[in-house]
Design an enzyme around this catalytic site. Structure first.
Site, PDB file in Angstrom:
ATOM      1  CG  ASN A  23     -28.953 -21.241  14.033  1.00 62.85           C
ATOM      2  OD1 ASN A  23     -28.105 -20.599  13.398  1.00 62.85           O
ATOM      3  ND2 ASN A  23     -28.686 -21.779  15.222  1.00 62.85           N
TER       4      ASN A  23
ATOM      5  N   GLY B  10     -18.562 -16.913   6.766  1.00 64.35           N
ATOM      6  CA  GLY B  10     -19.575 -17.087   5.722  1.00 64.35           C
ATOM      7  C   GLY B  10     -19.444 -18.334   4.875  1.00 64.35           C
ATOM      8  CB  SER B  11     -17.706 -21.589   5.158  1.00 65.80           C
ATOM      9  OG  SER B  11     -18.200 -22.178   6.327  1.00 65.80           O
TER      10      SER B  11
ATOM     11  CG  LEU C 103     -31.979 -13.123  16.199  1.00 63.23           C
ATOM     12  CD1 LEU C 103     -32.287 -14.154  15.133  1.00 63.23           C
ATOM     13  CD2 LEU C 103     -31.915 -11.717  15.604  1.00 63.23           C
TER      14      LEU C 103
ATOM     15  CD  GLU D 284     -21.548 -26.310  10.475  1.00 59.38           C
ATOM     16  OE1 GLU D 284     -21.896 -25.173  10.135  1.00 59.38           O
ATOM     17  OE2 GLU D 284     -20.788 -26.514  11.439  1.00 59.38           O
TER      18      GLU D 284
ATOM     19  NE  ARG E  96     -30.033  -9.188  23.063  1.00 60.36           N
ATOM     20  CZ  ARG E  96     -28.841  -9.632  22.669  1.00 60.36           C
ATOM     21  NH1 ARG E  96     -28.676 -10.130  21.474  1.00 60.36           N
ATOM     22  NH2 ARG E  96     -27.814  -9.594  23.487  1.00 60.36           N
TER      23      ARG E  96
ATOM     24  CG  MET F  93     -21.138 -15.227  15.790  1.00 63.87           C
ATOM     25  SD  MET F  93     -21.501 -16.959  16.141  1.00 63.87           S
ATOM     26  CE  MET F  93     -20.661 -17.134  17.711  1.00 63.87           C
ATOM     27  NE  ARG F  94     -26.606  -8.234  18.304  1.00 62.74           N
ATOM     28  CZ  ARG F  94     -26.186  -7.751  19.460  1.00 62.74           C
ATOM     29  NH1 ARG F  94     -24.925  -7.840  19.795  1.00 62.74           N
ATOM     30  NH2 ARG F  94     -27.018  -7.182  20.300  1.00 62.74           N
TER      31      ARG F  94
ATOM     32  CG  HIS G  17     -25.733 -25.492  17.258  1.00 65.17           C
ATOM     33  ND1 HIS G  17     -25.182 -24.368  17.838  1.00 65.17           N
ATOM     34  CD2 HIS G  17     -25.458 -26.526  18.091  1.00 65.17           C
ATOM     35  CE1 HIS G  17     -24.601 -24.715  18.981  1.00 65.17           C
ATOM     36  NE2 HIS G  17     -24.751 -26.009  19.157  1.00 65.17           N
TER      37      HIS G  17
HETATM   38  C1  GRF Z   1     -20.747 -22.749  11.793  1.00 65.40           C
HETATM   39  O1  GRF Z   1     -20.028 -23.744  12.467  1.00 65.40           O
HETATM   40  C2  GRF Z   1     -22.195 -22.750  12.193  1.00 65.40           C
HETATM   41  O2  GRF Z   1     -22.669 -24.030  12.503  1.00 65.40           O
HETATM   42  C3  GRF Z   1     -22.192 -21.908  13.435  1.00 65.40           C
HETATM   43  O3  GRF Z   1     -21.248 -20.891  13.188  1.00 65.40           O
HETATM   44  C4  GRF Z   1     -20.307 -21.345  12.216  1.00 65.40           C
HETATM   45  C5  GRF Z   1     -20.354 -20.366  11.086  1.00 65.40           C
HETATM   46  O4  GRF Z   1     -19.384 -20.615  10.102  1.00 65.40           O
HETATM   47  N1  GRF Z   1     -23.515 -21.414  13.727  1.00 65.40           N
HETATM   48  P1  GRF Z   1     -19.447 -19.863   8.706  1.00 65.40           P
HETATM   49  O5  GRF Z   1     -19.417 -18.373   9.008  1.00 65.40           O
HETATM   50  O6  GRF Z   1     -20.704 -20.273   8.008  1.00 65.40           O
HETATM   51  O7  GRF Z   1     -18.212 -20.306   7.976  1.00 65.40           O
END
Ligand code: GRF
Length: 217
Positions: free
Chosen positions: A109, A14-15, A95, A176, A67, A92-93, A111
Site C-alpha cells: 500500500n 489513479g495517479s 480489507l 508518491e 465485506r 478506499m476500503r 499512504h
Molecule cells: C494517494 O494520496 C495515496 O497515498 C492514498 O490515496 C491517494 C490516491 O491517489 N492512499 P491516486 O488515486 O493514486 O491519484
C-alpha cells in the site's frame, strides 16, 4: 526471470496507478501490470488502465452483502490472473483479515504520511493542523490493521510557510509517484525482504542525505 505479475486495486483518480503503469512500460522494469480492479464503477483510474491496454475489472462492493464476500470476489480474480503482488493505490476500503492473510507479503500500500504517524484519512489536513515541518509518504506491506505493516520505503518533503491542503498534497503526491515504483522494484528484485515486523534491504541499497526543515545554514 519472467516479470512479476502485478494487480493494482483502485477506487478513484489513479495517479499512482499511472506512475506504476509508466514504470512497468520501461523495458528493464521487472514487473508487468496484468490487472486493475476498481470497487467504484466510475473511477477515473479505469480509463488509464484502458488506455494502457491493461485488463480491468469493476467489482462493486455494493453488490455484496458482507465485506468478506466482496474480498473473496476480489481474491478470486487475483488468483485467476495468477498475480504475484497486489498494489493498493488509493483503494478506499479496509480489507478483511482473511484477505490480508491470503496475500500477506504480497500486498503493498501507499499512504501519504510518514507512518506510523498520521494513519487514517484526511492526513494532509491533519498534518497542517499539527504544524509538522516534515511530511511525506510511505510504501508498506499491508497487515490487518489500517495503514500498518512492514515499511518498505518513505519519502520526506518539507511543509512550507503558506502551504495549503492542495500545495502540500501535490508535493507529497509527486514523491508518491517516484517512491511506489522504486519500492515495488526492490521487492520484485528480492533486494528488500520482510524480516519480522520490518523490511530489510540488501547492502546495495544506498541511503540518501537528510532533509532538515527549516534548512540549517
Ligand atoms: C494517494 O494520496 C495515496 O497515498 C492514498 O490515496 C491517494 C490516491 O491517489 N492512499 P491516486 O488515486 O493514486 O491519484
Amino acid at each position: 526471470m519472467p516479470d512479476a505479475k502485478i494487480a493494482v486495486l483502485i477506487s478513484g483518480r489513479g495517479s499512482n496507478l499511472k506512475a506504476l503503469l509508466d514504470a512497468c512500460a520501461a523495458p528493464d522494469y521487472p514487473a508487468d501490470i496484468v490487472l486493475v480492479i476498481s470497487n467504484k464503477p466510475k473511477a477515473a483510474g479505469l480509463d488509464l488502465a484502458r488506455k494502457a491496454g491493461v485488463t480491468q475489472a469493476v467489482i462493486d462492493h455494493r453488490d455484496f452483502e458482507t465485506r468478506e464476500d466482496f474480498d473473496e470476489a476480489v481474491s478470486e480474480r487475483l488468483r485467476a490472473a495468477k498475480v504475484d503482488y497486489v498494489c493498493l493505490a488509493g483503494f478506499m476500503r479496509m480489507l478483511s483479515p482473511g484477505f490480508v492473510d491470503e496475500w500477506r507479503g504480497r500486498l503493498i500500500n501507499i499512504h501519504p504520511s510518514l507512518l506510523p504517524a498520521f494513519r487514517g484519512l484526511h492526513v494532509q489536513e491533519r498534518m497542517l493542523d499539527a504544524g509538522v515541518k516534515i511530511a511525506g509518504c510511505t510504501v508498506h506491506f499491508v497487515s490487518a490493521e489500517m495503514d500498518a505493516g512492514p515499511i518498505i520505503g518513505q519519502a520526506a518533503v518539507p511543509v512550507l510557510p503558506g502551504d495549503t491542503l492542495e500545495s502540500l498534497s501535490e508535493r507529497i503526491l509527486e514523491q508518491e509517484h517516484r517512491l511506489y515504483p522504486q519500492c515495488l522494484r526492490l521487492i520484485v528484485d528480492g533486494r528488500a525482504r520482510i524480516s519480522g515486523a520490518v523490511v530489510q534491504y540488501d547492502a546495495q541499497v544506498e541511503g540518501a542525505g537528510s532533509l532538515i526543515n527549516p534548512p540549517v545554514d
